[in-house]
Design a protein around this motif. Structure first.
Motif, short mmCIF file in Angstrom:
data_model
loop_
_atom_site.label_atom_id
_atom_site.label_comp_id
_atom_site.label_asym_id
_atom_site.label_seq_id
_atom_site.Cartn_x
_atom_site.Cartn_y
_atom_site.Cartn_z
N ASP A 215 1.88 -29.35 -20.92
CA ASP A 215 1.98 -27.99 -21.43
C ASP A 215 3.33 -27.87 -22.14
OD1 ASP A 215 2.20 -25.29 -21.96
OD2 ASP A 215 1.63 -24.64 -19.95
N LEU A 216 3.30 -27.61 -23.46
CA LEU A 216 4.53 -27.48 -24.25
C LEU A 216 4.86 -26.02 -24.54
CD1 LEU A 216 3.92 -30.43 -26.74
CD2 LEU A 216 5.53 -30.40 -24.83
N GLY A 217 4.30 -25.13 -23.73
CA GLY A 217 4.59 -23.72 -23.88
C GLY A 217 3.40 -22.90 -24.35
N GLY A 218 2.35 -23.56 -24.81
CA GLY A 218 1.16 -22.86 -25.28
C GLY A 218 -0.06 -23.10 -24.42
N GLY A 219 0.14 -23.57 -23.21
CA GLY A 219 -0.97 -23.92 -22.34
C GLY A 219 -1.19 -25.42 -22.31
N TRP A 220 -1.99 -25.89 -21.36
CA TRP A 220 -2.23 -27.33 -21.21
C TRP A 220 -2.97 -27.86 -22.45
CZ3 TRP A 220 0.49 -29.47 -17.55
CH2 TRP A 220 0.79 -28.75 -16.38
N LEU A 221 -2.48 -28.97 -22.99
CA LEU A 221 -3.14 -29.59 -24.14
C LEU A 221 -4.56 -30.02 -23.76
CD1 LEU A 221 -0.21 -31.78 -25.55
CD2 LEU A 221 -0.86 -29.44 -26.16
N ALA A 222 -5.44 -30.02 -24.74
CA ALA A 222 -6.86 -30.25 -24.48
C ALA A 222 -7.14 -31.65 -23.94
CB ALA A 222 -7.67 -30.01 -25.75
N ASN A 223 -6.42 -32.64 -24.45
CA ASN A 223 -6.71 -34.03 -24.09
C ASN A 223 -5.64 -34.60 -23.18
OD1 ASN A 223 -9.07 -34.12 -25.76
ND2 ASN A 223 -7.74 -34.41 -27.54
N ASP A 224 -6.07 -35.30 -22.16
CA ASP A 224 -5.13 -35.99 -21.26
C ASP A 224 -4.57 -37.22 -21.97
OD1 ASP A 224 -5.87 -34.14 -19.39
OD2 ASP A 224 -7.29 -35.47 -18.36
#
Length: 273
Positions: A215-224
């Protein structure tokens, strides 16, 4: 008339050369004006060139010794007199340009926080680089700490003997979510580097991939991001822009995941680019 004026003024300067050297101006060490090379008896050709500057000439009349100067009282200077204006076209002006340089050293800081431990690393100035180990805390995958997770990182339960069957969509989570902060006054890159975990003891010779979500501040990224080989997660930021990241990790708990202990490391890195 202009030529006559030039010759007359040249004669004045020639006869008063000794007086000019006595001028005491604004500067303690003023210019020593020596016109002897320009004016010789019967030769005033050099005056035409020298007069173009219009800058450093001084004359003084000695009232106690009249007659040694050529007086030009009858000259009409109205046609030759310059009137200073107030714009750049006809004002008098001198200027000196001074080059200016400023050198700002680089500052780079990264802070890692996890399971009640924090490690900070700061680099001051060019070429300052190094590496350190986190002390007093670590990343642990254990069914009693991080518990069991599914594909969507949702908890399935935790405990020493909780009845969770191995499966392709079952994982064991890390003991904590790790937070990273990075700031610099230069453009910089942030990286997370790791590899598969290697088995020891009963799992000797086996490997275990590691999954990371960010999470870079905008929520967890879609792909692991999957560390199933040597890999590096990479992001860049401009000078003065702070990076804040959260990272969560998990490892698979499938029927082919051999029971035992696995070891490895994760490197969090910040560098100017």
């Amino acid at each position: 008339m202009k030529k006559m004026l030039v010759l007359a003024l040249a004669l004045v300067f020639m006869l008063s050369g000794a007086v000019m050297a006595q001028y005491s101006g604004t500067f303690d060490d003023h210019f020593d004006v020596d016109l002897s090379s320009e004016f010789t008896e019967g030769d005033y050709i050099g005056y035409e060139d020298l007069d173009g500057s219009g800058l450093v000439y001084f004359n003084e009349v000695d009232s106690d010794n009249p007659g040694i100067y050529t007086n030009l009282e009858q000259f009409n200077r109205s046609g030759y007199y310059d009137v200073n204006g107030t714009n750049d076209d006809n004002r008098q002006k001198v200027e000196i340009t001074l080059p200016v340089e400023a050198y700002i050293p680089c500052f780079l800081e990264m802070r890692l926080t996890g399971n009640q431990g924090t490690t900070s690393a700061i680099s001051y100035g060019p070429g300052a680089q190094g590496s350190t180990n986190a002390s007093g805390y670590l990343m642990v995958f254990d069914n009693e700490l991080g518990g069991y997770l599914d594909d969507e990182w949702q908890s399935l339960g935790y405990g020493s003997n909780v009845a969770i069957n191995p499966g392709d969509d079952v994982f064991i989570g890390s003991c904590d979510i790790f937070a990273v902060e990075v700031i610099s006054n230069d453009k910089y890159a942030y990286e997370v580097e790791s590899d598969v975990l290697n088995g020891v003891a009963g799992a000797n010779g086996e490997t275990l991939p590691m999954y990371m979500r960010t999470d870079l501040g905008g929520g967890w990224l879609a792909n692991d991001f999957v560390f199933n080989a040597p890999k590096t997660f990479h992001r860049e930021r401009n000078a003065g822009v702070k990076l804040e990241a959260l990272h969560n990790f998990k490892v698979p708990f499938g029927m082919n995941t051999v029971h035992g202990e696995y070891n490895g490391q994760v490197i969090f890195r910040a560098m100017t680019i």
